[in-house]
Each structure stands twice: as C-alpha cells, then as structure tokens.
Design a protein around this motif. Sequence first.
Motif: not given
Length: 302
Positions: A169-176, A224-231, A254-263
């Motif tokens: 789970d270092v890799g998620f393809a399509g989900g947060q 990019s997702y990790a950078a977004f969360v940190t910012e 930009p990541f709102a459409a990824w699955q499991e957005s509640e994460r």
Amino acid sequence: MTAPELAEIVAGVYAYVQPDGSWMINNTGLITGSDGQYVLVDTTSTERRNRELLAAVERVSAAAPRALVNTHHHGDHTYGNWLMPPGTPIVGHVLCREDVLNAGLIASQLLPGPDYGRIELRPPDTTFTDSMTMHLADRTVELLHVGPAHTRSDVLVWLPAERTVFTGDVGFAGGQPFLIEGSVLGYPRALEAVRALGPEVLVPGHGPVRRGEEVSRLLDDLTSYAAFVTELAGEGLRAGHPPLEAVRAAGDHPFAAWQESERLVANLHRAYAELDPERSFDITVAWTDMLTVHGGPIHCRA
C-alpha cells in the motif's frame, strides 16, 4: 463487480488484482521459481476471498509454498495468513509482526459489510529490519523496508532481474493513499525509493497494474498528493483550523475524484502532528472525522 484475475505480468510472476481496489479489496502477488515452488505476496481480507486466491494459485503451481511475504500489517493483506500450510514461513518486517499482534481483528469491526467468515491472526514468524534477500530457485526476490509511509512496516517486494515491484500500500492506483498509521512526510521518501529501483512493472496494493511510463505517472501523482496534504496541513495549522474544518475549506481539489476521498481528513491529522510535534495525535478522533466526511460508517463491498 468484476471478478479477481491472476494475470502473468512477466514470465513466472503474477498479479492477483481484485477490482475495484476500494477498502479491504487489495492486490496480492505470486512469484514462481523454475522448480515450481512459489512465494506469495500478501493475502486478502475475507475467508471467501482468501480461498479464491489460493485456488487460483493452485491452478498455477501445485508445489508447496516457499514463503508468504506480508508487505505490512493491515488485515486486507494478512487475514489469510492462517490458511497457508503449517510450517510455511510468514515473512515480514519486525514492526509488521508487532502491529499484526497489536491490531488483532479490529479492521473487520471498523469496516463492516462483507461476511469475513473465519479469520484468525497469524503474524509473521520470520522478520527482518532493513532488507532481506530470498532465492527462489533461479529467481532473486529482494525485500526492502521503506516505512514509515502507509504504515511503519511497509516493505517493497522487488525482482531486480524482472524490473518488477510489488509495492503493497505504498502504491494506490485510483484511490487516495491512507497514511494515518504511517507518515505523510515519510511517504514521498518511500515513493522515491520505488522510483530509484527503476521498475518497468509496478503492482500497487490497490488498483490496476502499471507498466512503463504509467509507473512514473503514478509515482508523480502520489508524490503530488503528499505535497498537497502537507501544504493543506500547514495552511490549516497557521489558520488555527482543525483538520475537519481544513478539509471543508479546501472544497474541490485536484484529488477529490480519487476513491476514498474521506481519507484526506485522516491524513491531515497525521500531517498536523508531524508538522507540529507538540500537537497530540489521536487515531480515534482522526477515524471519527473520516466517518463524518464519509457520511457514516464505511461499508466495504462483499
């Protein structure tokens, strides 16, 4: 729902992909040697899913397993450990063993929906700290610890000759990504460790297999997702907004459409604690905020 498929991704190496890759629906792997023996990478969540996985493996190899590798401790990757033949080494990071024992069967209670059937704890009994090399007949299998990222115990399963990596789970393809038990700041380092291997085939813990240029694009997106969360966490801390308020203020992103957005809100709790070491981290509060964003309990697909 689309049925799981055990597909050969390079000669003698298989990815068992379970669509749609959402909560508790993970991928596993099968690595065979020239002598027919095999190493299994992870199990899955319910008794039915695990028995289907092992039936698929038997259609490829009737030999005894050499080992099962756990990429981390979560139940969707370890709840089938007990179904492996007695005496099969269960290999994982030393913290994976510790966290399997500490977590127990809690995931089956927090994530209701499927009939989990019979599930039992069987933690890794062969552990390592930084790295471990396995030799499967003529095939080399390297286990590389890259946590904390998704969890403390994340391990990559790397096949250098085949340029193929199972990331767990270092890799998620399509989900947060889900970083509540790992590290938002450590996550990019784990992704960079994957990139440094130069894989041509990447099997994520959830979602479809990536090949060629798709590998770099996936790693770029997750970084990019990790950078977004940190910012977002930095902005929230400066404004004095708790994570739940920061998520609501962020609106569309930009990541709102990824699955499991509640994460996202759970990841923010982790990022807040990492950016402000004096701030307490309460996993129960983080989980409760995630359920609030989701709109109620998270019911997994059967």
